[in-house]
Write an enzyme that holds these catalytic residues in place. Structure first.
Site, mmCIF file in Angstrom:
data_model
loop_
_atom_site.group_PDB
_atom_site.id
_atom_site.type_symbol
_atom_site.label_atom_id
_atom_site.label_comp_id
_atom_site.label_asym_id
_atom_site.label_seq_id
_atom_site.Cartn_x
_atom_site.Cartn_y
_atom_site.Cartn_z
ATOM 1 N N LYS A 95 -15.334 52.324 -43.239
ATOM 2 C CA LYS A 95 -15.794 52.646 -41.872
ATOM 3 C C LYS A 95 -16.203 51.345 -41.203
ATOM 4 C CE LYS A 95 -16.443 56.246 -39.242
ATOM 5 N NZ LYS A 95 -15.762 57.555 -39.243
ATOM 6 N N ASP A 117 -13.273 56.778 -33.763
ATOM 7 C CA ASP A 117 -14.485 57.570 -34.029
ATOM 8 C C ASP A 117 -15.215 57.583 -32.678
ATOM 9 O OD1 ASP A 117 -16.086 58.717 -36.555
ATOM 10 O OD2 ASP A 117 -17.570 57.782 -35.266
HETATM 11 P P1 NDP Z 1 -16.146 60.880 -28.823
HETATM 12 O O1 NDP Z 1 -16.657 59.536 -28.496
HETATM 13 O O2 NDP Z 1 -14.807 61.289 -28.358
HETATM 14 O O3 NDP Z 1 -17.177 61.997 -28.364
HETATM 15 C C1 NDP Z 1 -18.487 61.994 -28.787
HETATM 16 C C2 NDP Z 1 -19.219 63.115 -28.079
HETATM 17 O O4 NDP Z 1 -20.508 63.279 -28.658
HETATM 18 C C3 NDP Z 1 -19.438 62.821 -26.607
HETATM 19 O O5 NDP Z 1 -19.503 64.026 -25.898
HETATM 20 C C4 NDP Z 1 -20.790 62.135 -26.631
HETATM 21 O O6 NDP Z 1 -21.505 62.197 -25.420
HETATM 22 C C5 NDP Z 1 -21.498 62.936 -27.696
HETATM 23 N N1 NDP Z 1 -22.550 62.142 -28.306
HETATM 24 C C6 NDP Z 1 -22.434 60.958 -28.945
HETATM 25 N N2 NDP Z 1 -23.631 60.523 -29.358
HETATM 26 C C7 NDP Z 1 -24.503 61.443 -28.979
HETATM 27 C C8 NDP Z 1 -25.892 61.570 -29.104
HETATM 28 N N3 NDP Z 1 -26.622 60.628 -29.723
HETATM 29 N N4 NDP Z 1 -26.488 62.667 -28.588
HETATM 30 C C9 NDP Z 1 -25.762 63.608 -27.979
HETATM 31 N N5 NDP Z 1 -24.431 63.541 -27.812
HETATM 32 C C10 NDP Z 1 -23.815 62.484 -28.308
HETATM 33 O O7 NDP Z 1 -16.223 60.958 -30.436
HETATM 34 P P2 NDP Z 1 -15.484 61.959 -31.413
HETATM 35 O O8 NDP Z 1 -15.302 63.281 -30.776
HETATM 36 O O9 NDP Z 1 -14.314 61.255 -31.983
HETATM 37 O O10 NDP Z 1 -16.545 62.083 -32.592
HETATM 38 C C11 NDP Z 1 -17.544 63.086 -32.623
HETATM 39 C C12 NDP Z 1 -18.049 63.248 -34.052
HETATM 40 O O11 NDP Z 1 -16.966 63.634 -34.901
HETATM 41 C C13 NDP Z 1 -18.640 62.002 -34.687
HETATM 42 O O12 NDP Z 1 -19.678 62.381 -35.576
HETATM 43 C C14 NDP Z 1 -17.478 61.449 -35.488
HETATM 44 O O13 NDP Z 1 -17.924 60.638 -36.555
HETATM 45 C C15 NDP Z 1 -16.864 62.732 -35.996
HETATM 46 N N6 NDP Z 1 -15.469 62.688 -36.417
HETATM 47 C C16 NDP Z 1 -14.483 62.219 -35.593
HETATM 48 C C17 NDP Z 1 -13.170 62.232 -36.006
HETATM 49 C C18 NDP Z 1 -12.060 61.815 -35.115
HETATM 50 O O14 NDP Z 1 -10.901 61.965 -35.528
HETATM 51 N N7 NDP Z 1 -12.305 61.331 -33.916
HETATM 52 C C19 NDP Z 1 -12.803 62.678 -37.353
HETATM 53 C C20 NDP Z 1 -13.900 63.227 -38.110
HETATM 54 C C21 NDP Z 1 -15.174 63.199 -37.639
HETATM 55 P P3 NDP Z 1 -21.428 60.971 -24.371
HETATM 56 O O15 NDP Z 1 -20.058 61.026 -23.791
HETATM 57 O O16 NDP Z 1 -22.523 61.225 -23.442
HETATM 58 O O17 NDP Z 1 -21.655 59.727 -25.205
HETATM 59 O O1 2IT Z 2 -14.802 60.367 -39.585
HETATM 60 C C1 2IT Z 2 -13.553 60.381 -39.645
HETATM 61 O O2 2IT Z 2 -12.950 60.961 -40.557
HETATM 62 C C2 2IT Z 2 -12.801 59.708 -38.584
HETATM 63 N N1 2IT Z 2 -13.408 59.175 -37.662
HETATM 64 C C3 2IT Z 2 -11.310 59.617 -38.663
HETATM 65 C C4 2IT Z 2 -10.886 58.512 -39.579
HETATM 66 C C5 2IT Z 2 -9.412 58.226 -39.641
HETATM 67 O O3 2IT Z 2 -9.085 57.251 -40.324
HETATM 68 O O4 2IT Z 2 -8.596 58.921 -39.038
#
Ligand code: NDP
Ligand code: 2IT
Length: 444
Positions: free
Chosen positions: A125, A165
């Site tokens: 990561k 992420d």
């Molecule tokens: P994005 O940046 O696309 O979206 C994040 C969302 O969460 C936004 O709506 C953001 O709001 C909100 N957010 C972030 N921090 C906070 C906070 N401290 N309090 C409240 N809201 C918050 O990220 P992702 O959708 O990619 O990721 C979301 C989660 O999923 C994370 O935990 C990530 O690690 C996990 N994840 C992502 C994967 C992926 O493929 N992208 C895979 C597996 C897990 P704002 O816009 O206001 O910042």
């Molecule tokens: O938390 C996660 O699994 C991710 N942000 C996706 C990682 C990846 O390599 O696709």
């Protein structure tokens, strides 16, 4: 279990001021106790001590110049945690809260998540404390170029393959890839989540959210139930949240609330996802605007209130520790039956205990959100084979992977005498392969 307690207390002493890392390690190692009991040889080989120590931690300076000519310096991180079963794989997070503790908790989780996918990927990561909010495209590009100007020497298609992420989506991956290709003169699958015109995979964008819903659907199906007519809360409004909402709606659920980091919208008629997409994906705006555009929707400042809305299914998809003990108790009191974690570690340890005690079907992050990285591994396979699979093909593979993960963690929980405890089940099922590979490699 003395060995687990010893490793945990040493980890806390050796890594002070890393509360998120301690939290993730506590959840994982406690879940692994039944495996460790069956394998006394692991203690002799100091397997857990090696498992919780990253193979390599890279910290670097990221200097960049904003549009007004001012110079900024951010911190860059890449934690190459474990390569026992494949090249390091895991996302990059750009958010002002990023620090070593957060990157290490994410990296540790990633090892087991990646193993659960059944595909050959190790755990890593990275990220930066850079805040993309309010920056111009040009500033984002300059930052990404500077970040990659150091990162490129540590990664490679067979070494370490980063992805997105929080704060890192298609735009950022494009700039990062462009700089990597320019420095290395190689057009290879060194990053995943790439655009479709330069080697990306169909369905990668949708994969984490869709995968979360596929797993939850399987959990429902095994209890002779379905998403149809269910009231659902999806926290967040980013990549994972949007596509979890889309798939849940397509299966007949009513998603009534979502949030961003400023506040939440409650739409009792069901969230209009095209409006959310327009605000968040196209305009990069604030969710507050939803209530101005959709009649009958309410906006409230602050995030925590979202968990006071009654629902059948909660899908936290924003960030770590967004559900604390009090929110979990409120959800249970209001009748929640399923919690599927789309974000990484969105529930505190105390919240998990509340859900499990109440008999809520709790699907932990490392299993429930594995669809994103699984599809990243499918992107890597397509890159290596110079292939391009159809959306239907990738989506079908994703669905199969999520259903398999669900049954593997369910079976592991049964096999080790903790039926229905998917936290332990996921940890055990993920750990088995990593442990076997580490033992085969000797003391390295
Ligand atoms: P994005 O940046 O696309 O979206 C994040 C969302 O969460 C936004 O709506 C953001 O709001 C909100 N957010 C972030 N921090 C906070 C906070 N401290 N309090 C409240 N809201 C918050 O990220 P992702 O959708 O990619 O990721 C979301 C989660 O999923 C994370 O935990 C990530 O690690 C996990 N994840 C992502 C994967 C992926 O493929 N992208 C895979 C597996 C897990 P704002 O816009 O206001 O910042
Ligand atoms: O938390 C996660 O699994 C991710 N942000 C996706 C990682 C990846 O390599 O696709």
């Amino acid at each position: 279990m003395q060995y687990v307690e010893k490793v945990l207390s040493e980890l806390k002493a050796k890594n002070p001021n890393e509360p998120e890392f301690h939290q993730a390690a506590t959840e994982i190692l406690n879940g692994l106790k039944p495996v460790i009991e069956r394998h006394p040889e692991y203690e002799k080989a100091a397997l857990l001590e090696r498992f919780v120590e990253p193979e390599r931690v890279i910290l670097f300076r990221v200097p960049w110049v904003d549009d007004s000519g001012a110079v900024h310096v951010n911190k860059g991180y890449r934690v190459q945690f474990n390569s026992a079963i494949g090249p390091y794989k895991g996302g990059l997070r750009f958010h002002p809260s990023v620090n070593l503790s957060i990157i290490k908790f994410l990296g540790l989780e990633q090892i087991l998540k990646n193993s659960l996918t059944g595909l050959p990927i190790g755990g890593g990561k990275g990220g930066s404390d850079f805040d993309p909010k309010g920056k111009t495209d040009h500033e984002i590009m300059k930052f990404c170029q500077s970040f990659m100007t150091e990162l490129y020497r540590h990664i490679g298609q067979d070494t370490d393959v980063p992805a997105g992420d929080i704060g890192v989506g298609g735009r950022e991956i494009g700039y990062l890839f462009g700089q990597y290709k320019r420095i290395r003169d190689e057009h290879v699958g060194v990053l995943t989540g790439r655009g479709l015109s330069y080697g990306g995979s169909l369905a990668r964008k949708e994969a984490t959210g869709y995968g979360l819903v596929y797993m939850t659907e399987e959990a429902l199906k095994c209890r002779k139930d379905s998403f149809k007519g269910k009231t659902v809360i999806v926290s967040g409004s980013g990549n994972v949240a949007i596509y979890a909402c889309e798939k849940a709606q397509s299966l007949g659920a009513k998603v009534v609330a979502m949030y961003d980091s400023n506040g939440y919208v409650y739409d009792k008629n069901g969230i209009k996802l095209d409006v959310v997409k327009q605000i968040k994906e196209v305009e990069r705006g604030r969710l507050k605007e939803y209530a101005d555009r959709v009649q009958g929707a309410e906006y409230r400042e602050g995030c925590k209130g979202i968990w006071t809305i009654p629902c059948d299914i909660a899908l936290p998809c924003a960030t770590q520790n967004e559900i604390d003990k009090e929110s979990a108790e409120t959800l249970v009191k209001n009748g929640v039956k399923y919690v599927g974690e789309g974000a990484n570690m969105p529930s505190t340890l105390e919240a998990i205990a509340v859900f499990q005690k109440a008999g809520v079907v709790f699907l932990p992050a490392k299993a429930a959100n594995a669809g994103g990285v699984a599809t990243s591994a499918l992107e890597m396979a397509q890159s290596s084979g110079r292939l391009f699979w159809s959306f239907e093909e990738v989506d079908a593979k994703l669905k199969t992977i999520m259903i398999n993960i669900y049954h593997n963690m369910d079976d592991a929980a049964k096999e080790y005498g903790v039926e229905g405890d998917y936290v332990a089940g996921a940890n055990i099922a993920g750990f088995k392969k990593v442990a076997e590979a580490m033992m085969a490699h000797g003391i390295v």
